[in-house]
Design an enzyme around this catalytic site. Sequence first.
Site, mmCIF file in Angstrom:
data_model
loop_
_atom_site.group_PDB
_atom_site.id
_atom_site.type_symbol
_atom_site.label_atom_id
_atom_site.label_comp_id
_atom_site.label_asym_id
_atom_site.label_seq_id
_atom_site.Cartn_x
_atom_site.Cartn_y
_atom_site.Cartn_z
ATOM 1 N N GLY A 28 0.824 -1.219 0.000
ATOM 2 C CA GLY A 28 0.000 0.000 0.000
ATOM 3 C C GLY A 28 0.847 1.252 0.000
ATOM 4 N N GLY A 32 -0.675 7.926 0.396
ATOM 5 C CA GLY A 32 -0.782 8.069 1.844
ATOM 6 C C GLY A 32 0.464 7.698 2.639
ATOM 7 N N GLY A 34 1.859 4.789 3.332
ATOM 8 C CA GLY A 34 2.785 3.829 2.724
ATOM 9 C C GLY A 34 3.706 4.516 1.738
ATOM 10 C CB SER A 153 -6.198 1.903 13.289
ATOM 11 O OG SER A 153 -6.994 2.996 13.693
ATOM 12 C CE1 TYR A 178 -9.283 0.869 8.704
ATOM 13 C CE2 TYR A 178 -9.863 1.972 10.758
ATOM 14 C CZ TYR A 178 -8.951 1.718 9.752
ATOM 15 O OH TYR A 178 -7.693 2.289 9.795
HETATM 16 N N1 LIG Z 1 -5.333 7.784 7.553
HETATM 17 C C1 LIG Z 1 -5.596 7.516 8.813
HETATM 18 O O1 LIG Z 1 -6.084 8.381 9.571
HETATM 19 C C2 LIG Z 1 -5.287 6.159 9.370
HETATM 20 C C3 LIG Z 1 -5.465 5.969 10.757
HETATM 21 C C4 LIG Z 1 -5.193 4.718 11.306
HETATM 22 C C5 LIG Z 1 -4.736 3.694 10.478
HETATM 23 N N2 LIG Z 1 -4.573 3.897 9.133
HETATM 24 C C6 LIG Z 1 -4.095 2.776 8.329
HETATM 25 O O2 LIG Z 1 -3.009 3.195 7.535
HETATM 26 C C7 LIG Z 1 -2.879 2.353 6.391
HETATM 27 C C8 LIG Z 1 -2.650 3.198 5.165
HETATM 28 O O3 LIG Z 1 -3.793 4.029 4.961
HETATM 29 P P1 LIG Z 1 -3.711 5.512 4.364
HETATM 30 O O4 LIG Z 1 -4.350 6.380 5.356
HETATM 31 O O5 LIG Z 1 -2.339 5.803 3.899
HETATM 32 O O6 LIG Z 1 -4.733 5.383 3.138
HETATM 33 P P2 LIG Z 1 -4.513 5.429 1.556
HETATM 34 O O7 LIG Z 1 -3.842 6.685 1.170
HETATM 35 O O8 LIG Z 1 -5.856 5.140 0.992
HETATM 36 O O9 LIG Z 1 -3.520 4.219 1.241
HETATM 37 C C9 LIG Z 1 -3.963 2.888 1.209
HETATM 38 C C10 LIG Z 1 -3.002 2.028 0.413
HETATM 39 O O10 LIG Z 1 -3.506 0.684 0.438
HETATM 40 C C11 LIG Z 1 -3.626 0.206 -0.887
HETATM 41 N N3 LIG Z 1 -4.796 -0.653 -1.035
HETATM 42 C C12 LIG Z 1 -6.077 -0.378 -0.683
HETATM 43 N N4 LIG Z 1 -6.885 -1.403 -1.033
HETATM 44 C C13 LIG Z 1 -6.088 -2.326 -1.636
HETATM 45 C C14 LIG Z 1 -6.328 -3.585 -2.244
HETATM 46 N N5 LIG Z 1 -7.552 -4.137 -2.343
HETATM 47 N N6 LIG Z 1 -5.278 -4.272 -2.752
HETATM 48 C C15 LIG Z 1 -4.028 -3.743 -2.699
HETATM 49 N N7 LIG Z 1 -3.741 -2.550 -2.137
HETATM 50 C C16 LIG Z 1 -4.761 -1.850 -1.632
HETATM 51 C C17 LIG Z 1 -3.764 1.441 -1.770
HETATM 52 O O11 LIG Z 1 -3.228 1.153 -3.050
HETATM 53 P P3 LIG Z 1 -4.049 1.295 -4.461
HETATM 54 O O12 LIG Z 1 -4.945 2.445 -4.365
HETATM 55 O O13 LIG Z 1 -2.950 1.460 -5.474
HETATM 56 O O14 LIG Z 1 -4.736 -0.006 -4.594
HETATM 57 C C18 LIG Z 1 -2.899 2.463 -1.044
HETATM 58 O O15 LIG Z 1 -1.561 2.357 -1.461
HETATM 59 C C19 LIG Z 1 -4.158 1.501 6.358
HETATM 60 O O16 LIG Z 1 -3.866 0.205 6.838
HETATM 61 C C20 LIG Z 1 -5.089 2.231 7.309
HETATM 62 O O17 LIG Z 1 -6.020 1.369 7.917
HETATM 63 C C21 LIG Z 1 -4.841 5.103 8.570
#
Ligand SMILES: NC(=O)c1ccc[n+]([C@@H]2O[C@H](COP(=O)([O-])OP(=O)(O)OC[C@H]3O[C@@H](n4cnc5c(N)ncnc54)[C@H](OP(=O)(O)O)[C@@H]3O)[C@@H](O)[C@H]2O)c1
Length: 307
Positions: A28, A32, A34, A153, A178
């Site tokens: 990922g 974001g 990642g 999270s 979630y």
């Molecule tokens: N943002 C927050 O406030 C927050 C808080 C707590 C935890 N988190 C955790 O942080 C992590 C990253 O989230 P983020 O906030 O950076 O969101 P994000 O910007 O939406 O990034 C999510 C990443 O996961 C990949 N992904 C999503 N669905 C997928 C699938 N079916 N197969 C393969 N890859 C997939 C996306 O890649 P593609 O779009 O290229 O598929 C993207 O690279 C997640 O595990 C999330 O639960 C986030």
Amino acid sequence: MFGTERPPEAKAGVEDVDLSGRTALVSGSTSGLGRAAALSLGRLGAEVIVHGRDEAAGEAVVDEIEAGGSEARFVAADFERPVAVSALADAVRESVDELDVLCNNAGGLFDDNSETDLGVGRTFHVNHLSPYQLTAELLPTLAPDARVVTTASVAHRFATPELDGLAALTGLSSWAAYCRSKLANVRFATELARRLETADREVTSNSLHPGIVPGSEFSRTLPAPVPQLGELVGELPVADSVADGAATVVYLAAADEVADVTGGYFSRCRRRTPDPDATDAEACQRLWERSAELLDVEEPLAAAVAD
Ligand SMILES: NC(=O)c1ccc[n+]([C@@H]2O[C@H](COP(=O)([O-])OP(=O)(O)OC[C@H]3O[C@@H](n4cnc5c(N)ncnc54)[C@H](OP(=O)(O)O)[C@@H]3O)[C@@H](O)[C@H]2O)c1
């Protein structure tokens, strides 16, 4: 440290760590947290495997890492498909002798929690089952001192009670699914650490809460006004930047002081105590066993708990 404009490696205090000769897979990393973590590990000198589904976004991250002088490649894999996860593991094995850092970060909060081919909710499949499968398939490729870093999270604390000890299968709202998937992330990281230690392997496993990060693409699939509210929250002092969120990932992947720390849950580069339910030994073990059943694979590191 947090709330400033510095890059994740500076926030994590690891900007002087040299990861040259080290390899990292960040799932990922097309957007974001990642993406920010992959760029950061690249700046520290690591060879980075970028993953996601969006090829154009993945190649752009690769270009940025290469422009900074480190090697990188993009591998696409849809985490709703076990065959794609296996292909990702194969691609990793083909491109590196050993993997030093595995960041299980891909995931999200999805509007649609319909069943995947395995008969489980999409959220559980993408956020937990696929990281479990990927880690299991890469266990033989992990360097002796490798680090497995799982993005969980604080939402794990809000998971509703489970009847079968397993995180969400089907029929849950986006948020409930979630929260349970994030509870599964902490349990997975805890059980992985326990089994690796029992197997006398020095590979570490830790999980983290990255903060509240509205600046990622996290809420992209949710209906209005959720993404708009996210933008509003982003203006508030409680919000973390994407670099803040990635800092704890980079810290766990690179900091010397956590080289031997395993089974921990971190936030803002500090060890925290997760919900007691997240480290309940029986629940962790049940999740591990049930995940193997759902994927129809041998239980990873089974020998470590044979007795
Ligand atoms: N943002 C927050 O406030 C927050 C808080 C707590 C935890 N988190 C955790 O942080 C992590 C990253 O989230 P983020 O906030 O950076 O969101 P994000 O910007 O939406 O990034 C999510 C990443 O996961 C990949 N992904 C999503 N669905 C997928 C699938 N079916 N197969 C393969 N890859 C997939 C996306 O890649 P593609 O779009 O290229 O598929 C993207 O690279 C997640 O595990 C999330 O639960 C986030």
